[in-house]
Structure formats: C-alpha cells, structure tokens
Design a protein around this motif. Structure first.
Motif, PDB file in Angstrom:
ATOM      1  N   UNK A 157      82.149 -69.247  39.134  1.00 19.97           N
ATOM      2  CA  UNK A 157      82.023 -69.116  37.686  1.00 19.97           C
ATOM      3  C   UNK A 157      81.925 -67.644  37.356  1.00 19.97           C
ATOM      4  N   UNK A 158      82.923 -67.136  36.678  1.00 23.34           N
ATOM      5  CA  UNK A 158      83.002 -65.715  36.361  1.00 23.34           C
ATOM      6  C   UNK A 158      81.830 -65.292  35.483  1.00 23.34           C
ATOM      7  N   UNK A 159      81.341 -64.086  35.715  1.00 25.83           N
ATOM      8  CA  UNK A 159      80.264 -63.548  34.887  1.00 25.83           C
ATOM      9  C   UNK A 159      80.813 -62.517  33.912  1.00 25.83           C
ATOM     10  N   UNK A 160      82.125 -62.582  33.671  1.00 24.22           N
ATOM     11  CA  UNK A 160      82.724 -61.660  32.713  1.00 24.22           C
ATOM     12  C   UNK A 160      82.154 -61.921  31.327  1.00 24.22           C
ATOM     13  N   UNK A 161      82.162 -60.887  30.508  1.00 27.77           N
ATOM     14  CA  UNK A 161      81.691 -61.037  29.147  1.00 27.77           C
ATOM     15  C   UNK A 161      82.710 -61.821  28.336  1.00 27.77           C
ATOM     16  N   UNK A 162      82.211 -62.618  27.405  1.00 29.07           N
ATOM     17  CA  UNK A 162      83.097 -63.376  26.522  1.00 29.07           C
ATOM     18  C   UNK A 162      83.734 -62.414  25.519  1.00 29.07           C
ATOM     19  N   UNK A 163      84.931 -62.738  25.074  1.00 31.76           N
ATOM     20  CA  UNK A 163      85.574 -61.854  24.090  1.00 31.76           C
ATOM     21  C   UNK A 163      84.796 -61.861  22.779  1.00 31.76           C
ATOM     22  N   UNK A 164      84.851 -60.728  22.080  1.00 34.53           N
ATOM     23  CA  UNK A 164      84.173 -60.614  20.785  1.00 34.53           C
ATOM     24  C   UNK A 164      84.947 -61.396  19.739  1.00 34.53           C
ATOM     25  N   UNK A 165      84.245 -61.840  18.707  1.00 32.77           N
ATOM     26  CA  UNK A 165      84.879 -62.606  17.641  1.00 32.77           C
ATOM     27  C   UNK A 165      85.666 -61.739  16.665  1.00 32.77           C
ATOM     28  N   UNK A 166      85.468 -60.425  16.702  1.00 36.76           N
ATOM     29  CA  UNK A 166      86.167 -59.578  15.732  1.00 36.76           C
ATOM     30  C   UNK A 166      87.092 -58.624  16.474  1.00 36.76           C
ATOM     31  N   UNK A 167      88.053 -58.108  15.746  1.00 34.03           N
ATOM     32  CA  UNK A 167      88.990 -57.154  16.320  1.00 34.03           C
ATOM     33  C   UNK A 167      88.302 -55.828  16.559  1.00 34.03           C
ATOM     34  N   UNK A 168      88.642 -55.189  17.630  1.00 36.88           N
ATOM     35  CA  UNK A 168      88.122 -53.864  17.953  1.00 36.88           C
ATOM     36  C   UNK A 168      89.261 -52.879  17.743  1.00 36.88           C
ATOM     37  N   UNK A 169      88.980 -51.840  17.010  1.00 34.51           N
ATOM     38  CA  UNK A 169      89.983 -50.794  16.818  1.00 34.51           C
ATOM     39  C   UNK A 169      89.428 -49.511  17.391  1.00 34.51           C
ATOM     40  N   UNK A 170      90.283 -48.678  17.911  1.00 37.35           N
ATOM     41  CA  UNK A 170      89.805 -47.402  18.431  1.00 37.35           C
ATOM     42  C   UNK A 170      89.245 -46.555  17.293  1.00 37.35           C
ATOM     43  N   UNK A 171      88.201 -45.839  17.591  1.00 37.34           N
ATOM     44  CA  UNK A 171      87.611 -44.951  16.581  1.00 37.34           C
ATOM     45  C   UNK A 171      88.498 -43.736  16.374  1.00 37.34           C
TER      46      UNK A 171
END
Length: 179
Positions: A157-171
C-alpha cells in the motif's frame, strides 16, 4: 521474524525459478513462466518468499514425470499478488486435499527414489504465507491430474500523498520576493 520491505515484481521468486528451470531441463520437463516482470509490489521478506517459491517448485519438480510441464505465474488479483505453480504431475486425491498443508502429512507411500521428504514443506508454505498476511490454496483434479498451488500476498500500500483538490500553478517570480 518477518523483515517486511517493499519487494518489486518477481524479484523474490526469481532465484527459485532460475534454479527450477535448470532442474526441469535435467529432468526432461518444460517450465513455463509468466508475469515475473509484472510491476507488482508486495510487503514481504524476500528470503521467506523465496522459501515459499522454492518449496512449491521443488514439489512440482519432484512429482512431475519426464515430459511433463510446470507453469509458474505471477499476477495481480484485486489487492493481492498471486504466485501460482501448476504441474502435470502425480496430483492429489480428494481425500488428501484437506490435509495437504498439515505438518508431517504425506499422501500415500513414496513410489520412487527422490519423492520422499519430511512432510514439512507445504506446512511451512502455509505458515509463511499467513505471516505475510496472505494465504495459500491448492487444487487438483485427482490422482495423475497434477496440482495447482496459489499463494496470495497483500500488495504494497503506497504511502504517497493524495493529490490536492485544487490546481497548483507555479508562483510568479515577484510573488516569491522577500520570502
């Protein structure tokens, strides 16, 4: 004790399969392997999983006559990895099937030199499978119809983080100024 680490693909069973290929050729058997390069990962102890594979392959080699076939298969089924060894050998009578994983149990008399054993290999396969949170199954059509053993082990069972619910844009560079 079980030293659990993520094991990828057929790595823990590959040494036993390599050994069995050589033994099968010496005995005049065909050994077919499938799925050993599948991207399956289980949490397990590689030494113990190798012991499971070695015992199952050893029995398949021991009880298959020259000209017979042994099939080794690794596959995913639901949330489990399945290691399967089938042979075209002596088979198991319906009366003995419920006892095949019991310590010191052997089906009938030893008929040929090299078929003997202590009756602990399959009991060990069962114990080691259960120590990994898995199980083992056997089926056979009866005397002279071969046998199939399946070991089921939980997938890692992977311990990777779940994807975020919102879009990420580069700053933008100016947003990071002074930080």
């Amino acid at each position: 004790p079980i030293n659990r680490v993520p094991l990828v693909r057929g790595e823990p069973v590959q040494p036993a399969v390599n050994w069995a290929v050589s033994e099968a050729m010496d005995k005049g058997l065909r050994l077919l392997a499938e799925g050993l390069d599948e991207p399956l990962t289980v949490d397990g102890d590689s030494t113990r999983i190798e012991q499971i594979a070695w015992n199952l392959l050893s029995n398949a080699l021991k009880f298959s006559p020259a000209g017979g076939t042994i099939r080794v298969r690794l596959r995913e089924e639901g949330d489990q990895a399945v290691f399967e060894v089938s042979d075209s050998g002596r088979g198991i009578t319906p009366e003995f099937l419920p006892h095949v994983f019991e310590m010191f149990k052997q089906a009938g008399p030893v008929t040929k030199r090299g078929e003997g054993g202590l009756g602990i290999g399959l009991a060990m396969v069962k114990s080691l499978s259960e120590l990994h949170g898995g199980r083992v199954e056997v089926e056979s059509g009866g005397q002279g119809k071969g046998a199939t053993f399946r070991v089921f082990l939980p997938l890692h069972q992977s311990s990777d983080f779940a994807p975020l619910d919102r879009d990420i844009r580069p700053a933008a560079p100016d947003e990071l100024a002074g930080l």
